[in-house]
Design a protein around this motif. Structure first.
Motif, PDB file in Angstrom:
ATOM      1  N   MET A 118       0.864  -1.191   0.000  1.00 33.78           N
ATOM      2  CA  MET A 118       0.000   0.000   0.000  1.00 33.78           C
ATOM      3  C   MET A 118       0.900   1.240   0.000  1.00 33.78           C
ATOM      4  O   MET A 118       0.853   2.090   0.895  1.00 33.78           O
ATOM      5  CB  MET A 118      -0.953  -0.045   1.208  1.00 33.78           C
ATOM      6  N   VAL A 146      -0.585   3.996  -5.218  1.00 38.89           N
ATOM      7  CA  VAL A 146      -1.949   4.321  -4.783  1.00 38.89           C
ATOM      8  C   VAL A 146      -2.304   5.796  -4.908  1.00 38.89           C
ATOM      9  O   VAL A 146      -3.461   6.145  -5.104  1.00 38.89           O
ATOM     10  CB  VAL A 146      -2.088   3.867  -3.300  1.00 38.89           C
ATOM     11  N   GLU A 147      -1.302   6.678  -4.798  1.00 43.11           N
ATOM     12  CA  GLU A 147      -1.618   8.110  -4.697  1.00 43.11           C
ATOM     13  C   GLU A 147      -1.545   8.818  -6.046  1.00 43.11           C
ATOM     14  O   GLU A 147      -0.701   8.463  -6.893  1.00 43.11           O
ATOM     15  CB  GLU A 147      -0.629   8.792  -3.741  1.00 43.11           C
ATOM     16  N   ALA A 180      -7.034   3.644  -4.675  1.00 42.36           N
ATOM     17  CA  ALA A 180      -7.272   4.456  -3.470  1.00 42.36           C
ATOM     18  C   ALA A 180      -8.575   4.055  -2.791  1.00 42.36           C
ATOM     19  O   ALA A 180      -8.725   4.217  -1.572  1.00 42.36           O
ATOM     20  CB  ALA A 180      -7.287   5.934  -3.827  1.00 42.36           C
ATOM     21  N   ILE A 186      -8.453   2.097   0.445  1.00 40.11           N
ATOM     22  CA  ILE A 186      -7.951   2.624   1.725  1.00 40.11           C
ATOM     23  C   ILE A 186      -9.032   2.696   2.808  1.00 40.11           C
ATOM     24  O   ILE A 186      -8.794   2.212   3.924  1.00 40.11           O
ATOM     25  CB  ILE A 186      -7.240   3.987   1.517  1.00 40.11           C
ATOM     26  N   ARG A 233      -8.679   0.620   6.224  1.00 38.02           N
ATOM     27  CA  ARG A 233      -8.432   1.292   7.514  1.00 38.02           C
ATOM     28  C   ARG A 233      -9.276   0.662   8.617  1.00 38.02           C
ATOM     29  O   ARG A 233      -8.822   0.473   9.740  1.00 38.02           O
ATOM     30  CB  ARG A 233      -8.785   2.778   7.424  1.00 38.02           C
ATOM     31  N   VAL A 267       1.262   4.554   2.498  1.00 38.75           N
ATOM     32  CA  VAL A 267       0.436   5.768   2.634  1.00 38.75           C
ATOM     33  C   VAL A 267       0.160   6.055   4.117  1.00 38.75           C
ATOM     34  O   VAL A 267       0.079   5.137   4.942  1.00 38.75           O
ATOM     35  CB  VAL A 267      -0.907   5.643   1.861  1.00 38.75           C
ATOM     36  N   GLU A 292      -2.430   6.894   5.778  1.00 33.23           N
ATOM     37  CA  GLU A 292      -3.648   6.325   6.383  1.00 33.23           C
ATOM     38  C   GLU A 292      -3.439   4.915   6.925  1.00 33.23           C
ATOM     39  O   GLU A 292      -4.171   4.460   7.791  1.00 33.23           O
ATOM     40  CB  GLU A 292      -4.786   6.274   5.353  1.00 33.23           C
ATOM     41  N   LEU A 293      -2.455   4.220   6.381  1.00 34.14           N
ATOM     42  CA  LEU A 293      -2.231   2.814   6.770  1.00 34.14           C
ATOM     43  C   LEU A 293      -0.832   2.631   7.345  1.00 34.14           C
ATOM     44  O   LEU A 293      -0.297   1.517   7.350  1.00 34.14           O
ATOM     45  CB  LEU A 293      -2.421   1.904   5.549  1.00 34.14           C
ATOM     46  N   CYS A 337     -10.769  -4.843  -0.172  1.00 39.43           N
ATOM     47  CA  CYS A 337      -9.493  -4.357   0.378  1.00 39.43           C
ATOM     48  C   CYS A 337      -8.319  -4.752  -0.501  1.00 39.43           C
ATOM     49  O   CYS A 337      -7.156  -4.659  -0.085  1.00 39.43           O
ATOM     50  CB  CYS A 337      -9.287  -4.880   1.796  1.00 39.43           C
TER      51      CYS A 337
END
Ligand code: C5J
Length: 245
Positions: free
Chosen positions: A34, A39-40, A56, A59, A63, A124, A126-127, A192
């Motif tokens: 990830m 992903v971004e 994305a 995510i 999460r 990322v 968030e993870l 996921c």
């Protein structure tokens, strides 16, 4: 012959092609690659013309799964695909892929593409891994190739994997196949895992569960969360807390 009794903390997830049973203390959540570059927006994946929103989208549900799995006290492992700065661990068979101007090691929007230590190579925000969670740096598509993942799983007594990450048809598939060959039971969470290609996402998931689950099981993350909540009330709060919704 009477059926063997299930362990007291056995969790059963409704899945394709049939129920997936696991014991939380012997199960790890695996988050595959990830990384910002995949992903971004502005990363390597987008610079190759891919629609990163398809990745994305993984995510937010991931999460919730990560929060619930941590709250349940289960093992969490992250992987990152990448190479040494001198590319000595990147064979020509891999290096010569991609467009001539956008190959591994070239300077991309977030640093040198898939090179360890570069901004784009990392996971990322968030993870982001917590201190103590293992991060496996892998040079290949599969998480077992040229890593100590198997030894780590054996030390902790892990027999089952909840598999998430990107991309479905490449690193997720390769890792699930490697894991199945080594005797690990794998549940892939359909929302996921992500692919830049909707048709590969669909076919990739179907291939895992086909033929009686030829190398794994597939279920939506909500089925996993519901099942986990039955043995871990803490997991429910973690998955539904305001910061996770
Ligand atoms: C790819 C990956 N697709 N993590 N890597 O090159 O799936």
């Amino acid at each position: 012959m009477p059926a063997e009794p299930l362990p007291a903390d056995q969790v059963t997830v409704p899945a394709d092609p049939g129920p997936f049973g696991f014991v939380p203390s012997r199960t790890a959540l695996l988050l595959i690659d990830m990384q910002r570059d995949f992903v971004e927006p502005g990363g390597f994946g987008e610079s190759l013309g891919n629609d990163v929103s398809l990745l994305a989208a993984v995510i937010p549900p991931l999460r919730k799964v990560l929060a619930a799995t941590r709250a349940a006290g289960m093992t969490v492992l992250h992987t990152r695909e990448g190479h040494r700065g001198d590319l000595s661990d990147c064979p020509p068979a891999k290096l010569n892929r991609g467009t001539p101007t956008m190959r591994i090691g070239d300077l991309g929007p977030k640093g040198r593409i898939l090179i360890r230590g570069e901004y784009g190579h990392d996971i990322v925000d968030e993870l982001a891994p917590l201190p103590g969670e293992v991060v496996i740096d892998k040079p290949g598509k599969g998480a077992f190739y040229a890593t100590d993942l198997q030894e780590l799983l054996e030390i902790v007594g892990i027999t089952s994997l909840i598999v998430t990450g990107v991309t479905t048809e490449v690193c997720v598939h390769t890792t699930v196949r490697e894991a199945n060959d080594r005797g690990y039971e794998c549940l892939v969470l359909a929302d996921c895992v992500g692919s830049y290609f909707p048709e590969f996402q669909q076919a990739g998931l179907a291939m895992i569960a086909a033929q009686g689950g030829i190398f794994g099981w597939v279920a939506p993350s909500v089925a996993y969360l519901d099942a986990l909540s039955a043995v871990s009330p803490a997991a429910v709060g973690a998955a539904t807390g305001p910061e996770r919704s």
